[in-house]
Design an enzyme around this catalytic site. Structure first.
Site, mmCIF file in Angstrom:
data_model
loop_
_atom_site.group_PDB
_atom_site.id
_atom_site.type_symbol
_atom_site.label_atom_id
_atom_site.label_comp_id
_atom_site.label_asym_id
_atom_site.label_seq_id
_atom_site.Cartn_x
_atom_site.Cartn_y
_atom_site.Cartn_z
ATOM 1 N N ARG A 1 0.873 -1.042 0.125
ATOM 2 C CA ARG A 1 0.205 -0.107 -0.032
ATOM 3 C C ARG A 1 0.972 1.327 -0.055
ATOM 4 N NH1 ARG A 1 -5.437 1.243 3.327
ATOM 5 N NH2 ARG A 1 -6.239 -0.226 1.651
ATOM 6 N N HIS B 1 -7.330 0.741 -6.739
ATOM 7 C CA HIS B 1 -7.647 -0.020 -5.342
ATOM 8 C C HIS B 1 -8.008 -1.519 -6.177
ATOM 9 C CE1 HIS B 1 -7.551 -1.516 -1.859
ATOM 10 N NE2 HIS B 1 -8.564 -0.538 -1.101
ATOM 11 N N GLN C 1 -9.833 -4.160 -3.896
ATOM 12 C CA GLN C 1 -11.181 -3.843 -3.664
ATOM 13 C C GLN C 1 -12.177 -3.837 -4.570
ATOM 14 O OE1 GLN C 1 -12.081 -2.170 -0.428
ATOM 15 N NE2 GLN C 1 -14.014 -2.821 -1.262
ATOM 16 N N ASP D 1 -16.943 6.801 -2.318
ATOM 17 C CA ASP D 1 -15.952 6.740 -1.259
ATOM 18 C C ASP D 1 -15.902 7.980 -0.582
ATOM 19 O OD1 ASP D 1 -13.755 5.662 -0.276
ATOM 20 O OD2 ASP D 1 -12.439 6.143 -1.991
ATOM 21 N N CYS E 1 -16.269 0.962 0.145
ATOM 22 C CA CYS E 1 -15.248 0.289 0.449
ATOM 23 C C CYS E 1 -14.918 0.529 1.879
ATOM 24 C CB CYS E 1 -13.932 0.595 -0.305
ATOM 25 S SG CYS E 1 -13.346 2.145 -0.249
ATOM 26 N N ARG F 1 -13.583 -9.135 1.049
ATOM 27 C CA ARG F 1 -12.009 -8.790 0.817
ATOM 28 C C ARG F 1 -11.194 -10.181 0.927
ATOM 29 N NH1 ARG F 1 -10.128 -3.687 1.054
ATOM 30 N NH2 ARG F 1 -8.225 -4.490 0.118
HETATM 31 N N1 CP Z 1 -11.308 -0.371 2.108
HETATM 32 C C1 CP Z 1 -10.016 -0.623 2.558
HETATM 33 O O1 CP Z 1 -8.996 -0.549 1.627
HETATM 34 O O2 CP Z 1 -10.063 -0.463 3.840
HETATM 35 P P1 CP Z 1 -8.680 -0.134 4.510
HETATM 36 O O3 CP Z 1 -7.981 1.351 4.406
HETATM 37 O O4 CP Z 1 -9.236 -0.363 6.054
HETATM 38 O O5 CP Z 1 -7.670 -1.166 4.230
#
Ligand code: CP
Length: 313
Positions: free
Chosen positions: A103, A130, A133, A233, A272, A300
């Protein structure tokens, strides 16, 4: 030696592979407790330069359930956080571990890591995309709207191909991910967002080159007409400053009862998470669809296990 297979964006899988992943996720969800030691003996690094609840924990649990060993590394604790170049971190870690979930910030940063790591890399969110996701999201749509869980991939294609998905709000990595998924799978996509908040030109070009098509609407009610899926989002993404001006411009695009009223009768909401209630979606609408949203979060785990089977084995 063959180059490592990475999952840095949706485009790393073909349309057919995405449908196969959806089918495999169904099985992995049904058979969660059945032994599946496909990552036995593998050490998988989780390198996070931003906060995370869902991504970190679902990947760690998924790796453990498949017999692998996750190693979480926050950039705050790595020399990476003190300025060591990411290509050097990648070269070093390539000597220790068998794969990585990352990430980070710019998409170029994960691409540089992958280039120097020499082993498979999965994108756990960048500023641009992402992808783990978005594959979970389309799995959740199929799981909710499909008549039977065990359809053929041609039936999944029919279900997905006939969807109208409307994304409300900021042109961030989730909006970009919907654009990339539309280019891969070909459903109707409408982006309801204010003037000045348009999709990144590179993301658009990349999608159009692959036959992608989406429309932009400045009117959330007409955008919502007959929508099968409504989604949004947070207005301020991780790493961005809380700008009141930005929130004020996006506020009219909040998903509220009027949006739901204009959508299809069996519309579903995806988010998400984490959610900012009464900012991008009203509390009332969020709670009405919360069963789906929290199932989406659980999914997920199942979808990422299907992705890891393809990338890390
Ligand atoms: N949706 C998502 O990626 O959640 P986090 O930021 O908690 O990993």
């Amino acid at each position: 030696m063959e180059p490592a297979r990475n999952f840095l964006s949706v485009y790393d899988f073909t349309e057919s592979e995405i449908y196969e992943l959806i089918l495999r996720s169904v099985v992995l969800k049904e058979e969660r407790l059945k032994s599946n030691p496909c990552l036995e003996g593998k050490k998988i690094g989780l390198i996070f330069e931003k906060s995370s609840t869902r991504t970190r924990v679902s990947f760690e649990v998924g790796i453990m359930e498949m017999g692998g060993h996750p190693i979480f590394m926050s950039s705050k604790d790595l020399q990476l956080g003190r300025g060591e170049p990411i290509k050097d971190t990648a070269r070093v870690l390539g000597g220790y571990i068998d794969g990585a979930v990352i990430r980070t910030f710019e998409q170029e940063r994960i691409e540089t890591f992958a280039q120097h790591f020499g082993k498979p890399v999965i994108n756990g969110l960048t500023d641009l995309y992402h992808p783990a996701q978005i594959l979970t999201d389309i799995f959740t749509v199929y799981e909710t709207k499909g008549k039977s869980k065990y359809e053929s991939k041609y039936i999944i294609r029919d279900i997905v191909g006939n969807l109208k998905v409307v994304y409300f709000g900021d042109a961030n990595n989730m909006a970009n991910s919907w654009v990339s998924l539309q280019a891969a799978l070909g459903f109707e996509l409408v982006l309801a967002m204010p003037e000045g908040f348009d999709i990144d030109e590179k993301v658009k070009e990349n999608a159009v080159k692959r036959g992608g098509r989406f429309t932009v609407s400045r009117d959330k009610i007409s955008a919502a007409k007959n929508a099968d899926v409504i989604t949004t989002d947070v207005f301020i993404s991780m790493g961005q400053n809380e700008e009141k001006e930005k929130i004020d411009k996006l506020k009219p695009f909040i998903i509220d009862g009027d949006v739901v009223k204009n959508a299809a009768e069996d519309v579903m909401l995806l988010h998400c998470l984490p959610v900012h209630r009464n900012e991008e979606v009203t509390e009332e609408v969020f709670e009405r669809f919360s069963e789906i949203v929290f199932r989406e979060a659980e999914n997920r785990l199942h979808v990422q296990k299907a992705i890891m089977e393809q990338i890390f084995t």
